[in-house]
Design a protein around this motif. Structure first.
Motif, PDB file in Angstrom:
ATOM      1  N   ASP A  73       0.854  -1.190   0.000  1.00 59.09           N
ATOM      2  CA  ASP A  73       0.000   0.000   0.000  1.00 59.09           C
ATOM      3  C   ASP A  73       0.888   1.237   0.000  1.00 59.09           C
ATOM      4  O   ASP A  73       1.554   1.533   0.989  1.00 59.09           O
ATOM      5  CB  ASP A  73      -0.910  -0.012   1.233  1.00 59.09           C
ATOM      6  N   PHE A  74       0.910   1.972  -1.116  1.00 59.33           N
ATOM      7  CA  PHE A  74       1.752   3.162  -1.226  1.00 59.33           C
ATOM      8  C   PHE A  74       0.961   4.377  -0.735  1.00 59.33           C
ATOM      9  O   PHE A  74       0.321   5.083  -1.519  1.00 59.33           O
ATOM     10  CB  PHE A  74       2.204   3.364  -2.672  1.00 59.33           C
ATOM     11  N   ASN A  75       1.022   4.629   0.562  1.00 57.11           N
ATOM     12  CA  ASN A  75       0.274   5.747   1.124  1.00 57.11           C
ATOM     13  C   ASN A  75       1.018   7.064   0.901  1.00 57.11           C
ATOM     14  O   ASN A  75       2.198   7.071   0.510  1.00 57.11           O
ATOM     15  CB  ASN A  75      -0.002   5.507   2.618  1.00 57.11           C
ATOM     16  N   PRO A  76       0.349   8.212   1.154  1.00 62.38           N
ATOM     17  CA  PRO A  76       1.004   9.515   0.923  1.00 62.38           C
ATOM     18  C   PRO A  76       2.316   9.682   1.690  1.00 62.38           C
ATOM     19  O   PRO A  76       3.249  10.312   1.190  1.00 62.38           O
ATOM     20  CB  PRO A  76      -0.054  10.519   1.399  1.00 62.38           C
ATOM     21  N   GLY A  77       2.393   9.124   2.902  1.00 59.55           N
ATOM     22  CA  GLY A  77       3.629   9.230   3.671  1.00 59.55           C
ATOM     23  C   GLY A  77       4.807   8.600   2.948  1.00 59.55           C
ATOM     24  O   GLY A  77       5.925   9.136   2.963  1.00 59.55           O
TER      25      GLY A  77
END
Length: 291
Positions: free
Chosen positions: A61-65
């Motif tokens: 999961d490539f989250n904004p962080g």
């Protein structure tokens, strides 16, 4: 395992630095910086593909962080590499590479203050001892030969590399896959970002430099290969252990650098350099025992 990855990275990086130093005589700093990344992207992609063939995992999961850390690390590494090339052009190869290794101390300070890194008393002793050894090795003819501007440029270069390493570790920690896969995802993301930025900039402002890279295509290819191997080692080690430990042990790169400097570039190795290498070895042992 982190020790093996670090030693692999240090060995590959010492060759990459030597090759970049050679290319910097013909190509400007931005071009030499691009040489580090331009072929490393496909190699990093093959490495990631191989990992998934060996041990299948879900896509993380490539989250904004994650992307914030990747962008920060990518931009800092571009700046750090350009500054190091400037060091090569101001001083000789060994001095430029040595000043850039102030990274370990800066990473320890920033990691402790802002990234929640915990370092034991013996670990701090190893970091400080390694830093003293690096700066001693950087002043081959004594501190008087180093101007204040050169020292400050070296510290700025080390600081940019330190921030790169800290943000790379943070990016890897937010991915929900095993360490080799998350390190590989960070590596591929950072390299692709850097390659796109530099290609767009040079295509817009300096196409002659792109032509120069094709002229020295063999050297560019070797720089990219050694850079990718080194980055695989660094990113994997930093996914496992805090940056100050990895970078302090990684100062054994100076040993490889001096070997390359003496055997390939035909520079003389002095007794002071041998003593400095002994201090680096002691620092590495202190860091490993202090964990």
């Amino acid at each position: 395992m982190w020790i093996l990855f670090t030693l692999m990275a240090a060995f590959a990086q010492s060759w990459r630095n030597a090759l970049q130093s050679k290319l910097s005589r013909e190509v400007n700093a931005i071009g030499v910086t691009l040489a580090r990344f331009i072929w490393a992207g496909p190699l990093a992609g093959l490495y990631l593909f191989g990992l998934y063939q060996w041990q299948p995992q879900p896509i993380p999961d490539f989250n904004p962080g994650f992307w914030q850390f990747v962008v920060g690390a990518g931009l800092m590494q571009i700046l750090a590499t350009a500054l190091m090339v400037k060091l090569f052009q101001l001083q000789n190869f060994a001095i430029g590479a040595g000043l850039a290794k102030s990274e370990a101390l800066v990473a320890a300070v920033l990691g402790t203050l802002f990234f929640g890194t915990s370092i034991s008393a013996m670990g701090w002793g190893g970091v400080l001892l390694g830093t003293v050894a690096i700066f001693m090795l950087s002043s081959v003819k004594g501190w008087r030969q180093l101007s204040l501007s050169t020292v400050m440029l070296g510290l700025a270069c080390g600081s940019c590399f330190a921030l790169t390493s800290l943000w790379v570790r943070e990016a890897s920690l937010v991915l929900n896959v095993p360490f080799p896969h998350r390190a590989a995802w960070v590596l591929l993301s950072v390299i692709l970002l850097q390659t796109i930025i530099l290609l767009l900039y040079l295509g817009w402002r300096d196409r002659h430099t792109l032509t120069q890279l094709f002229k020295y295509s063999r050297l560019t290819w070797l720089i990219s290969i050694s850079s990718c191997i080194g980055s695989i080692g660094w990113f994997s080690a930093m996914a496992l252990e805090p940056v100050p430990y990895v970078k302090t042990l990684g100062q054994v790169e100076v040993f490889f650098t001096l070997l390359i400097s003496g055997l390939w570039l035909k520079d003389k190795i002095t007794l002071k350099e041998v003593f400095g290498l002994l201090l680096i070895a002691i620092a590495g042992v202190m860091v490993m025992w202090g964990k």
